[in-house]
Design a protein around this motif. Sequence first.
Motif, short mmCIF file in Angstrom:
data_model
loop_
_atom_site.label_atom_id
_atom_site.label_comp_id
_atom_site.label_asym_id
_atom_site.label_seq_id
_atom_site.Cartn_x
_atom_site.Cartn_y
_atom_site.Cartn_z
N GLN A 91 -22.73 6.91 -9.26
CA GLN A 91 -23.39 6.06 -8.24
C GLN A 91 -24.51 6.81 -7.54
O GLN A 91 -25.59 6.27 -7.32
CB GLN A 91 -22.37 5.66 -7.16
CG GLN A 91 -21.48 4.50 -7.50
CD GLN A 91 -20.55 4.20 -6.31
OE1 GLN A 91 -20.98 4.07 -5.18
NE2 GLN A 91 -19.28 4.11 -6.58
N LEU A 226 -20.24 9.16 7.45
CA LEU A 226 -20.62 8.53 6.18
C LEU A 226 -19.79 9.08 5.04
O LEU A 226 -19.49 10.28 4.99
CB LEU A 226 -22.11 8.78 5.90
CG LEU A 226 -23.09 8.30 6.98
CD1 LEU A 226 -24.52 8.62 6.57
CD2 LEU A 226 -22.94 6.82 7.25
N ARG A 227 -19.42 8.23 4.11
CA ARG A 227 -18.71 8.68 2.91
C ARG A 227 -19.60 9.59 2.08
O ARG A 227 -20.82 9.51 2.18
CB ARG A 227 -18.38 7.49 2.02
CG ARG A 227 -17.14 6.78 2.40
CD ARG A 227 -17.14 5.42 1.73
NE ARG A 227 -16.26 4.58 2.47
CZ ARG A 227 -15.01 4.31 2.09
NH1 ARG A 227 -14.54 4.79 0.96
NH2 ARG A 227 -14.23 3.57 2.82
N GLU A 229 -20.45 9.36 -0.90
CA GLU A 229 -21.40 8.67 -1.78
C GLU A 229 -22.44 7.90 -0.99
O GLU A 229 -23.46 7.47 -1.56
CB GLU A 229 -20.68 7.76 -2.79
CG GLU A 229 -20.04 6.51 -2.21
CD GLU A 229 -18.61 6.72 -1.77
OE1 GLU A 229 -18.29 7.82 -1.30
OE2 GLU A 229 -17.83 5.76 -1.87
N THR A 230 -22.21 7.73 0.31
CA THR A 230 -23.18 7.02 1.15
C THR A 230 -24.21 7.99 1.74
O THR A 230 -25.40 7.66 1.82
CB THR A 230 -22.46 6.30 2.32
OG1 THR A 230 -21.31 5.63 1.82
CG2 THR A 230 -23.37 5.30 2.99
N LEU A 233 -27.52 8.81 -0.14
CA LEU A 233 -28.43 7.68 -0.24
C LEU A 233 -29.03 7.34 1.12
O LEU A 233 -30.20 6.97 1.22
CB LEU A 233 -27.70 6.48 -0.82
CG LEU A 233 -26.94 6.82 -2.11
CD1 LEU A 233 -26.25 5.60 -2.66
CD2 LEU A 233 -27.86 7.44 -3.14
N HIS B 95 -20.44 0.26 2.53
CA HIS B 95 -21.52 1.16 2.94
C HIS B 95 -22.32 0.57 4.10
O HIS B 95 -22.77 1.30 4.98
CB HIS B 95 -22.44 1.45 1.76
CG HIS B 95 -21.73 2.06 0.59
ND1 HIS B 95 -20.72 2.98 0.75
CD2 HIS B 95 -21.88 1.91 -0.75
CE1 HIS B 95 -20.28 3.34 -0.45
NE2 HIS B 95 -20.96 2.70 -1.36
N GLU B 98 -20.55 1.40 7.30
CA GLU B 98 -20.78 2.81 7.65
C GLU B 98 -22.16 3.02 8.24
O GLU B 98 -22.36 3.84 9.13
CB GLU B 98 -20.73 3.69 6.40
CG GLU B 98 -19.39 3.89 5.80
CD GLU B 98 -19.54 4.62 4.48
OE1 GLU B 98 -19.87 5.81 4.51
OE2 GLU B 98 -19.36 3.99 3.41
N CYS B 137 -15.05 5.14 9.47
CA CYS B 137 -16.31 5.79 9.85
C CYS B 137 -16.45 5.91 11.36
O CYS B 137 -17.41 6.48 11.85
CB CYS B 137 -17.50 5.07 9.23
SG CYS B 137 -17.91 3.52 10.02
#
Lengths: 247, 247
Positions: A91, A226-227, A229-230, A233, B95, B98, B137
Amino acid sequence: MPHRYFTTEISDGTAVLRGEDAHHLTRVMRAKLGEKVILCDGKAVEYTATITGFGDELVEFSVEPGYPSAAEPSVEVTLLAGYPKQDKLEQIIRHGVELGCAHVIPFFSRYCVAAPKKEEQKNVRYNRIAFEAAKQCGRGVLPDVALPLPNFGAVCRTFDQYDLVLFCYECGGAPLRELLAQTPAPEGRPLKIALVTGAEGGFAAEEAAAAAAAGAKTVGLGPRILRCETAPLAVLSAVMTLTGNLE
Amino acid sequence: MPHRYFTTEISDGTAVLRGEDAHHLTRVMRAKLGEKVILCDGKAVEYTATITGFGDELVEFSVEPGYPSAAEPSVEVTLLAGYPKQDKLEQIIRHGVELGCAHVIPFFSRYCVAAPKKEEQKNVRYNRIAFEAAKQCGRGVLPDVALPLPNFGAVCRTFDQYDLVLFCYECGGAPLRELLAQTPAPEGRPLKIALVTGAEGGFAAEEAAAAAAAGAKTVGLGPRILRCETAPLAVLSAVMTLTGNLE
């Protein structure tokens, strides 16, 4: 919009496309002599190309003079991403390429949950994902995915290559826009920025200290966590926004 | 960091947590009398709460005076997202929460590939995803996911509710920072922004025209074509960056 293909075989007004892409153009798209496509050399130069012949798993073209790709951002961003679990790296690569990053370098660090396994094999797949994303979103450069760096020390040793290294830390840091504003643009080449984001487990305090000691600027991405994977980005979108490359 | 739970049952210095969260705190976290957690009323007010009792699938607390959540952005962003295929809406919700959006409203439009099916049932799941993401989050507000709007006309009829509607169109538009700079902040309440992004098939030219006629500003997100699950997160990150909410 004509279809786009990457090939390095472009010279003296002619070009050749081979392999899967030649197959796609011939068999799937059923292209005819005289049809036009866009060829891209993967180094931000594009060519309007006219099909002049079909061979054994290859297509030949005549090409007009090349022009710079309009899709490339004015900054060269390397995404250094902590190796996440499951398919999250895919991703990150896919979306990172769309958002204009030039390189992706995964790494393992102290609190990484994923463990290295068949990385050469996975790297082939990761580069294929980057290639497909680059074609689909209309990039002029083929972003590459490196083999993962084995530890955070190896990450820090790459920092000298960049004009600005932004270390994204959940404990906060300076605003991105301030750090970007403080970094002068170099003459005659794009600003080289590295974005360092963690895997699920985040970074150890020693890693944050090591990053700072190696010249990274610690950047805050707001009060929400934020995760893994977030974050890449979000910060990539933010960098592209603030440098005028998302408009 | 103490754990965070949402509950609306907070009054007169006491609070109650029920259901799955009460079970989680009691059985999974094995919380003890006197332990502290953060309770959030879902309306951006948080409370430091001390456990005073355990009941039948409930936990009781005494709470200190509430304080405004630090995690909420200064703008109220609604994500109007063209309904995508597979599990991409779940990604957008997760997302998006978040990155600070307040509401998610999916919609069907001319070139949508996904078709409406068991939407009430799916909506329960989507709101659960938003809830979990908000908890994880550290949000102070519980973003909600609406039932999908049936067509683009219904989308346009909501535009009056917002101070600024940004219609993200692959054929380009004005830079986001100009559109944001042109929009004055209202007095006494957050700026209400709607972000409209398409599904895989993009928008029909008539839909773009209808959006503009209904007051939306067409915004460009750069020369690269973003996927339908990337565009909402890119433009949301960009809005949060430009309004100082991603730092």
